[in-house]
Design a protein around this motif. Structure first.
Motif, short mmCIF file in Angstrom:
data_model
loop_
_atom_site.label_atom_id
_atom_site.label_comp_id
_atom_site.label_asym_id
_atom_site.label_seq_id
_atom_site.Cartn_x
_atom_site.Cartn_y
_atom_site.Cartn_z
N GLU A 12 0.80 -1.09 0.00
CA GLU A 12 -0.07 0.12 -0.05
C GLU A 12 0.72 1.38 0.04
O GLU A 12 0.49 2.29 -0.79
N HIS A 13 1.85 1.30 0.80
CA HIS A 13 2.67 2.55 0.90
C HIS A 13 3.36 2.73 -0.56
O HIS A 13 3.52 3.93 -0.80
N LEU A 14 3.90 1.70 -1.24
CA LEU A 14 4.47 1.99 -2.44
C LEU A 14 3.59 2.16 -3.49
O LEU A 14 3.53 3.32 -4.51
N PHE A 15 2.40 1.90 -3.60
CA PHE A 15 1.14 2.10 -4.45
C PHE A 15 0.89 3.65 -4.25
O PHE A 15 0.58 4.41 -5.15
N SER A 16 0.62 3.92 -3.07
CA SER A 16 0.34 5.36 -2.53
C SER A 16 1.73 6.31 -3.00
O SER A 16 0.82 7.36 -3.66
N THR A 17 2.56 6.04 -2.85
CA THR A 17 3.73 6.85 -3.60
C THR A 17 3.71 6.97 -5.02
O THR A 17 3.62 8.08 -5.46
#
Length: 171
Positions: A12-17
Motif C-alpha cells: 500500500e505504501h509503494l502504491f500510494s507513493t
C-alpha cells in the motif's frame, strides 16, 4: 533483498507513493489531450484501480507506463462511445406508422368521444373515476384521500361507468 520487496506494487505504501507521484501528471496529460468533456479525473481513478487490480503483474518501473497507457485507452474508448451516441442521436426516428388512415381516424374520433363523455361526468364522479382508472388507486385509498366512505367511492365510480357506457356505445 530490497529488490524482492519491490518486485510488484501491491504494498500500500509503494502504491500510494506511485499514485501521488503520477496522478496529477496523468490528469494534466488527459486534460490537455482530450479536454474536460470526457471526465479525465474519472479516467485517472479508473487507471489506478486497474493498476491496483494488476499490482502483482506490474513492476514499479513499469507503473507510470501502465497507468498512462491504460488511461489513454480508457479515453479512446470513451471517445468511440461518444461517437456512437452522437450518431444514434442524429438518426431520424421513423415518423410513420403501420396503421391505416381509417384506423387512425377512428381512434381520433373515439378519443374525442371519450374526452367529451368524461367532461359530462360530475366533478365527484370524474375525480373518483380518474383516481381509480388512471392513477390505479384502490377504492379504500380514494376514500381516504377524498375523506368519504368506500361505498361512496364505489357509487361514484359505478355512476361514472354507467354514464360513460351510455355516452360511448363502443365502450
Amino acid at each position: 533483498m530490497t529488490k524482492q520487496l519491490h518486485e510488484n506494487i501491491c504494498e500500500e505504501h509503494l502504491f500510494s507513493t506511485i499514485f501521488n507521484k503520477y496522478a496529477k501528471d496523468l490528469h494534466n496529460f488527459l486534460y490537455y489531450k482530450y479536454g474536460d468533456l470526457l471526465n479525465p479525473k474519472d479516467k485517472v481513478q479508473e487507471a489506478f484501480i486497474k493498476l491496483w487490480e494488476n499490482c502483482a503483474k506490474v513492476s514499479p518501473e513499469k507503473a507510470k507506463s501502465f497507468v498512462f497507457t491504460t488511461a489513454n485507452n480508457l479515453m479512446l474508448n470513451e471517445t468511440a462511445h461518444q461517437k456512437v451516441v452522437l450518431k444514434h442521436q442524429q438518426t431520424k426516428h421513423k415518423t410513420y406508422t403501420n396503421e391505416n388512415p381509417e384506423f387512425i381516424m377512428q381512434e381520433t374520433e373515439y378519443m374525442e368521444k371519450l374526452q367529451k363523455a368524461l367532461s359530462n361526468l360530475t366533478e365527484a364522479q370524474r375525480e373518483a373515476f380518474m383516481m381509480n382508472r388512471v392513477e390505479g388507486k384502490r377504492f379504500k385509498e380514494i376514500a381516504e384521500i377524498l375523506d368519504i366512505s368506500t361505498k361512496a367511492v364505489e357509487k361514484r365510480i359505478y355512476g361514472a361507468l354507467e354514464k360513460l357506457r351510455k355516452d360511448i356505445k363502443e365502450l
